[in-house]
Write a protein that holds these residues in place. Structure first.
Motif, PDB file in Angstrom:
ATOM      1  N   ARG A   1      -5.806   0.020  -7.156  1.00 24.89           N
ATOM      2  CA  ARG A   1      -6.764  -0.758  -7.959  1.00 24.89           C
ATOM      3  C   ARG A   1      -6.612  -0.422  -9.446  1.00 24.89           C
ATOM      4  O   ARG A   1      -6.565  -1.315 -10.298  1.00 24.89           O
ATOM      5  CB  ARG A   1      -8.190  -0.473  -7.497  1.00 24.89           C
ATOM      6  CG  ARG A   1      -9.240  -1.380  -8.158  1.00 24.89           C
ATOM      7  CD  ARG A   1     -10.643  -0.986  -7.759  1.00 24.89           C
ATOM      8  NE  ARG A   1     -11.012   0.290  -8.348  1.00 24.89           N
ATOM      9  CZ  ARG A   1     -11.402   0.435  -9.626  1.00 24.89           C
ATOM     10  NH1 ARG A   1     -11.478  -0.612 -10.425  1.00 24.89           N
ATOM     11  NH2 ARG A   1     -11.718   1.615 -10.091  1.00 24.89           N
TER      12      ARG A   1
ATOM     13  N   SER B   1      -3.154   5.034  -2.323  1.00 29.64           N
ATOM     14  CA  SER B   1      -4.526   4.767  -1.883  1.00 29.64           C
ATOM     15  C   SER B   1      -5.048   3.485  -2.530  1.00 29.64           C
ATOM     16  O   SER B   1      -4.496   2.996  -3.527  1.00 29.64           O
ATOM     17  CB  SER B   1      -5.434   5.930  -2.269  1.00 29.64           C
ATOM     18  OG  SER B   1      -5.620   5.972  -3.678  1.00 29.64           O
ATOM     19  N   ARG B   2      -6.116   2.956  -1.967  1.00 24.72           N
ATOM     20  CA  ARG B   2      -6.725   1.754  -2.518  1.00 24.72           C
ATOM     21  C   ARG B   2      -7.155   1.968  -3.974  1.00 24.72           C
ATOM     22  O   ARG B   2      -6.971   1.099  -4.833  1.00 24.72           O
ATOM     23  CB  ARG B   2      -7.954   1.350  -1.691  1.00 24.72           C
ATOM     24  CG  ARG B   2      -7.626   0.897  -0.277  1.00 24.72           C
ATOM     25  CD  ARG B   2      -8.908   0.749   0.554  1.00 24.72           C
ATOM     26  NE  ARG B   2      -9.767  -0.306   0.063  1.00 24.72           N
ATOM     27  CZ  ARG B   2      -9.735  -1.571   0.478  1.00 24.72           C
ATOM     28  NH1 ARG B   2      -8.856  -1.927   1.408  1.00 24.72           N
ATOM     29  NH2 ARG B   2     -10.557  -2.466  -0.003  1.00 24.72           N
TER      30      ARG B   2
ATOM     31  N   ARG C   1       0.831  -1.200   0.000  1.00 24.21           N
ATOM     32  CA  ARG C   1       0.000   0.000   0.000  1.00 24.21           C
ATOM     33  C   ARG C   1       0.869   1.254   0.000  1.00 24.21           C
ATOM     34  O   ARG C   1       0.939   1.990   0.977  1.00 24.21           O
ATOM     35  CB  ARG C   1      -0.933  -0.021   1.219  1.00 24.21           C
ATOM     36  CG  ARG C   1      -1.939  -1.154   1.225  1.00 24.21           C
ATOM     37  CD  ARG C   1      -3.011  -0.973   0.149  1.00 24.21           C
ATOM     38  NE  ARG C   1      -3.951  -2.080   0.177  1.00 24.21           N
ATOM     39  CZ  ARG C   1      -4.983  -2.162   1.009  1.00 24.21           C
ATOM     40  NH1 ARG C   1      -5.181  -1.197   1.892  1.00 24.21           N
ATOM     41  NH2 ARG C   1      -5.796  -3.201   0.973  1.00 24.21           N
TER      42      ARG C   1
ATOM     43  N   LEU D   1      -9.943  -4.457  -3.632  1.00 27.70           N
ATOM     44  CA  LEU D   1      -9.724  -3.040  -3.357  1.00 27.70           C
ATOM     45  C   LEU D   1     -10.920  -2.184  -3.748  1.00 27.70           C
ATOM     46  O   LEU D   1     -10.905  -0.961  -3.546  1.00 27.70           O
ATOM     47  CB  LEU D   1      -8.483  -2.553  -4.131  1.00 27.70           C
ATOM     48  CG  LEU D   1      -7.162  -3.196  -3.712  1.00 27.70           C
ATOM     49  CD1 LEU D   1      -6.073  -2.874  -4.731  1.00 27.70           C
ATOM     50  CD2 LEU D   1      -6.742  -2.744  -2.324  1.00 27.70           C
TER      51      LEU D   1
END
Length: 280
Positions: free
Chosen positions: A185, A180-181, A177, A279
């Motif tokens: 993604r 951000s997710r 990470r 995600l």
């Protein structure tokens, strides 16, 4: 490769940028059967007169899609694409430039990455996060310039005869990470789409794979049209290119072992897709 430009590099980039501008103005004014105004050329390449004016006066960045359009409209046989690549190459420290040159003419590129998605497949947002992390004091203009350079490097995958590219990623890359997710993604989605190209193979090395020669650092093996392979290794503020035949053979053997230990391209794609969906 998150380095700020020093004064010497900045001057070289400026010189390359000025050459692009001068060649554009010359090609436009000498165009047959008649000279093209900025406005007329802008219509042909589907941009604005103000954009061309800024490019010709070195006051703005060169839109990434513009060089190829200029070559097509002006019949310049790839000149503006080559000039734009030279601008990008000069924006990197000299120790990376040979690698950039090798990459542009490669017939095959093999990459191992233990920590991040390699630059040839990075999205703009992912590249931005990585650069800001490595150069936290960089201003927005410098960050934007770096991202443009990174995306321009990816043009090597988009030509009429792109190199065959093989990438092996440590499974940890899919979970790390650094961003951000949503950015991760989208990066994984871009990686999946890249793997669907006929000239690209993406594989994931499972976390329980045995230790190997490349465990500690990213390695790129670049094969030239002469079929000579060079091994590029990067570390903090350093980069090395190994051409010694015995070392190259060892590196090629190690890479073959990695591809054998890694999941197949199909299994890797499923794993990447599963992580991407987690995600959402």
């Amino acid at each position: 490769m998150g380095n700020s430009l020093d004064a010497g590099q900045d001057a070289e980039v400026t010189d390359a940028r000025r050459e692009f501008a001068e060649e554009l103005k010359s090609a436009r004014e000498l165009h047959e059967p008649r000279q093209l105004s900025q406005e007329a050329l802008a219509r042909l390449v589907r941009t604005s007169k103000s954009t061309l004016s800024r490019v010709e006066t070195c006051k703005g960045s060169i839109p990434p899609e513009l060089p190829a359009k200029l070559d097509e409209v002006l019949g310049t046989d790839g000149k503006f694409k080559r000039l734009s690549e030279e601008i990008v190459a000069r924006s990197f420290p000299s120790l990376y430039r040979r690698r950039m040159a090798l990459e542009r003419s490669a017939i095959a590129i093999r990459e191992w990455s233990p920590t991040i998605v390699p630059g040839l497949f990075q999205t703009a947002d992912y590249a931005r996060v990585l650069f800001k992390g490595s150069v936290p004091r960089a201003g927005e203009d410098e960050v934007a310039a770096h991202v443009r350079s990174r995306l321009t490097r990816q043009n090597v995958l988009l030509g009429d005869t792109p190199p065959d590219v093989s990438v092996v990623l440590c499974e940890s890359v899919l979970h790390r990470r650094l961003c951000s997710r949503e950015i991760l993604r989208k990066q994984l989605k871009a990686l999946l789409e890249a793997g669907e190209r006929p000239t690209v193979r993406v594989q994931v090395l499972p976390l329980d794979a045995a230790a190997h020669l490349f465990s500690d650092w990213p390695v790129t093996l670049i094969t030239a049209p002469t079929h000579q392979t060079s091994v590029c290794v990067e570390n903090f503020k350093t980069a090395g290119i190994v051409d010694e035949p015995d070392h190259v053979r060892t590196a090629l053997r190690t890479y073959d072992e990695l591809t054998s230990e890694a999941l197949s391209a199909r299994e890797s794609a499923r794993l990447i897709a599963t992580q991407m969906e987690s995600l959402s």
